[in-house]
Design an enzyme around this catalytic site. Sequence first.
Site, PDB file in Angstrom:
ATOM      1  CB  ALA A  10      -0.904   0.017   1.229  1.00  0.00           C
ATOM      2  CE1 TYR A  11       2.917   7.353  -2.444  1.00  0.00           C
ATOM      3  CE2 TYR A  11       1.324   8.152  -0.855  1.00  0.00           C
ATOM      4  CZ  TYR A  11       2.407   8.371  -1.657  1.00  0.00           C
ATOM      5  OH  TYR A  11       3.004   9.610  -1.694  1.00  0.00           O
ATOM      6  CE  LYS A  33      -5.744   0.892   1.752  1.00  0.00           C
ATOM      7  NZ  LYS A  33      -4.825  -0.211   1.375  1.00  0.00           N
ATOM      8  CE1 TYR A  86      -3.366   4.879   2.936  1.00  0.00           C
ATOM      9  CE2 TYR A  86      -4.903   5.604   4.635  1.00  0.00           C
ATOM     10  CZ  TYR A  86      -4.110   4.613   4.076  1.00  0.00           C
ATOM     11  OH  TYR A  86      -4.070   3.362   4.658  1.00  0.00           O
ATOM     12  CB  THR A 142      -7.588   2.497   5.810  1.00  0.00           C
ATOM     13  OG1 THR A 142      -7.468   3.453   6.855  1.00  0.00           O
ATOM     14  CG2 THR A 142      -8.005   3.236   4.557  1.00  0.00           C
ATOM     15  CG  ASP A 143      -9.227   3.870  10.596  1.00  0.00           C
ATOM     16  OD1 ASP A 143      -8.261   3.607   9.836  1.00  0.00           O
ATOM     17  OD2 ASP A 143      -9.096   4.517  11.648  1.00  0.00           O
TER      18      ASP A 143
HETATM   19  N1  LIG Z   1      -0.384   1.270   9.023  1.00  0.00           N
HETATM   20  C1  LIG Z   1      -1.610   1.597   9.434  1.00  0.00           C
HETATM   21  O1  LIG Z   1      -1.810   2.212  10.484  1.00  0.00           O
HETATM   22  C2  LIG Z   1      -2.809   1.169   8.622  1.00  0.00           C
HETATM   23  C3  LIG Z   1      -4.079   1.633   9.007  1.00  0.00           C
HETATM   24  C4  LIG Z   1      -5.190   1.241   8.263  1.00  0.00           C
HETATM   25  C5  LIG Z   1      -5.033   0.410   7.162  1.00  0.00           C
HETATM   26  N2  LIG Z   1      -3.799  -0.009   6.804  1.00  0.00           N
HETATM   27  C6  LIG Z   1      -3.685  -0.892   5.629  1.00  0.00           C
HETATM   28  O2  LIG Z   1      -3.135  -2.138   6.026  1.00  0.00           O
HETATM   29  C7  LIG Z   1      -2.335  -2.686   4.972  1.00  0.00           C
HETATM   30  C8  LIG Z   1      -0.950  -3.026   5.492  1.00  0.00           C
HETATM   31  O3  LIG Z   1      -0.316  -1.831   5.929  1.00  0.00           O
HETATM   32  P1  LIG Z   1       1.098  -1.789   6.648  1.00  0.00           P
HETATM   33  O4  LIG Z   1       0.943  -0.959   7.874  1.00  0.00           O
HETATM   34  O5  LIG Z   1       1.689  -3.146   6.750  1.00  0.00           O
HETATM   35  O6  LIG Z   1       1.918  -0.937   5.588  1.00  0.00           O
HETATM   36  P2  LIG Z   1       3.474  -0.703   5.428  1.00  0.00           P
HETATM   37  O7  LIG Z   1       4.231  -1.205   6.608  1.00  0.00           O
HETATM   38  O8  LIG Z   1       3.624   0.726   4.998  1.00  0.00           O
HETATM   39  O9  LIG Z   1       3.806  -1.652   4.189  1.00  0.00           O
HETATM   40  C9  LIG Z   1       3.368  -1.390   2.907  1.00  0.00           C
HETATM   41  C10 LIG Z   1       4.376  -1.975   1.950  1.00  0.00           C
HETATM   42  O10 LIG Z   1       3.906  -1.776   0.612  1.00  0.00           O
HETATM   43  C11 LIG Z   1       5.033  -1.501  -0.189  1.00  0.00           C
HETATM   44  N3  LIG Z   1       4.662  -0.841  -1.428  1.00  0.00           N
HETATM   45  C12 LIG Z   1       4.463   0.471  -1.674  1.00  0.00           C
HETATM   46  N4  LIG Z   1       4.155   0.668  -2.964  1.00  0.00           N
HETATM   47  C13 LIG Z   1       4.165  -0.563  -3.565  1.00  0.00           C
HETATM   48  C14 LIG Z   1       3.937  -1.015  -4.882  1.00  0.00           C
HETATM   49  N5  LIG Z   1       3.657  -0.184  -5.884  1.00  0.00           N
HETATM   50  N6  LIG Z   1       4.015  -2.346  -5.137  1.00  0.00           N
HETATM   51  C15 LIG Z   1       4.330  -3.215  -4.142  1.00  0.00           C
HETATM   52  N7  LIG Z   1       4.579  -2.851  -2.881  1.00  0.00           N
HETATM   53  C16 LIG Z   1       4.479  -1.522  -2.590  1.00  0.00           C
HETATM   54  C17 LIG Z   1       5.940  -0.662   0.679  1.00  0.00           C
HETATM   55  O11 LIG Z   1       7.247  -0.749   0.191  1.00  0.00           O
HETATM   56  P3  LIG Z   1       8.357   0.370   0.565  1.00  0.00           P
HETATM   57  O12 LIG Z   1       8.508   0.299   2.060  1.00  0.00           O
HETATM   58  O13 LIG Z   1       9.555  -0.099  -0.161  1.00  0.00           O
HETATM   59  O14 LIG Z   1       7.796   1.655   0.109  1.00  0.00           O
HETATM   60  C18 LIG Z   1       5.770  -1.327   2.038  1.00  0.00           C
HETATM   61  O15 LIG Z   1       6.744  -2.328   2.246  1.00  0.00           O
HETATM   62  C19 LIG Z   1      -2.357  -1.635   3.849  1.00  0.00           C
HETATM   63  O16 LIG Z   1      -3.363  -1.948   2.942  1.00  0.00           O
HETATM   64  C20 LIG Z   1      -2.724  -0.356   4.575  1.00  0.00           C
HETATM   65  O17 LIG Z   1      -3.319   0.602   3.730  1.00  0.00           O
HETATM   66  C21 LIG Z   1      -2.675   0.349   7.502  1.00  0.00           C
END
Ligand SMILES: NC(=O)c1ccc[n+]([C@@H]2O[C@H](COP(=O)([O-])OP(=O)(O)OC[C@H]3O[C@@H](n4cnc5c(N)ncnc54)[C@H](OP(=O)(O)O)[C@@H]3O)[C@@H](O)[C@H]2O)c1
Length: 284
Positions: free
Chosen positions: A60-61, A129, A125, A101-102
């Site tokens: 995710a971005y 999503k 963002y 996401t929320d």
């Molecule tokens: N983190 C939160 O608090 C949160 C809250 C609500 C929902 N979510 C959702 O939960 C899911 C998991 O999130 P997370 O916290 O594990 O995120 P994260 O730690 O930021 O990991 C996302 C990964 O996606 C990679 N990425 C970015 N652009 C990409 C592309 N074009 N192709 C392939 N990979 C790519 C990133 O690589 P790089 O590091 O190299 O950029 C990163 O390793 C996501 O869908 C996110 O939107 C997260």
Amino acid sequence: MKVLITGGRGQLAQAFQKFLEEKGLEYKALSREELDIGNFETVLATVRSFAPQVIINCAAYNQVDKAEEDFPQAFRVNALGPYNLFLAAAEVKAFLIHFSTDYVFSGEKGDFYREEDHPEPINKYGLSKCLGEKALKEAEDCLLFRVSWLFGEGKQNFLAKVLSWARQRETLYIAYDEFSIPTYTETVARISWLAFEKGLRGLFHLASNDFCSRLEWAKFFLKVAGISRRVVPVPASYFNLPAKRPFFSALSSEKLQKELQVNLPPWQEEVQKFVKRPLQNILS
Ligand SMILES: NC(=O)c1ccc[n+]([C@@H]2O[C@H](COP(=O)([O-])OP(=O)(O)OC[C@H]3O[C@@H](n4cnc5c(N)ncnc54)[C@H](OP(=O)(O)O)[C@@H]3O)[C@@H](O)[C@H]2O)c1
């Protein structure tokens, strides 16, 4: 059973790798450099050659503020990415598990958000999503989970930030007027896999129980971690960030808990479990 994990270096992807390792399942976790989910040709070629039964999209971005000025890239990853994976999954008859996401909600409901509530994102963002959800909501071979305030082993989360601020300063300024539910990546991996095994399909909210402000979350974490710092409550507006955040975006996981006959733990229990790990892991 072969599982393909995208966004392999991210915090949720790491939790899935550990979980699948423990279950003894074959998986391949690909980083952004190895598989760019925004590129349909690459996605299709990778999925065809590995031929997984399950694809878990953890890519995710996630840079909420940067997305305000870099919407094309946020859209490419968060909206086109899941669509590309969905089309490629259909080619090999793989099942797709995706996360949203929320932040698809405005935060103005004044109560917990349920699956049937209408998304109304207030930042770019959230919009990207939300667009990524559209193709998958009605899909048959797909599970779509909305999660919130994820924390786990990785640097891209609020607790890692609090820890690094605490290492540099005596006083921390934290928002008291932003509410949601901190959710542990390990629990998300375990529960979403359980939902898949039990044959659930469609959209579910997956968050811990109980909600809190960022301020409560940070204070609780510092206390449990045994770190003493002065914490000053400030309004979110104090930080003057480019993207607006929902004021109250707590998700109700009642539907999922009912379907799976499980009780998700309260966030405090999850933070305690997390802190029991050596803290260096969070920053390493
Ligand atoms: N983190 C939160 O608090 C949160 C809250 C609500 C929902 N979510 C959702 O939960 C899911 C998991 O999130 P997370 O916290 O594990 O995120 P994260 O730690 O930021 O990991 C996302 C990964 O996606 C990679 N990425 C970015 N652009 C990409 C592309 N074009 N192709 C392939 N990979 C790519 C990133 O690589 P790089 O590091 O190299 O950029 C990163 O390793 C996501 O869908 C996110 O939107 C997260």
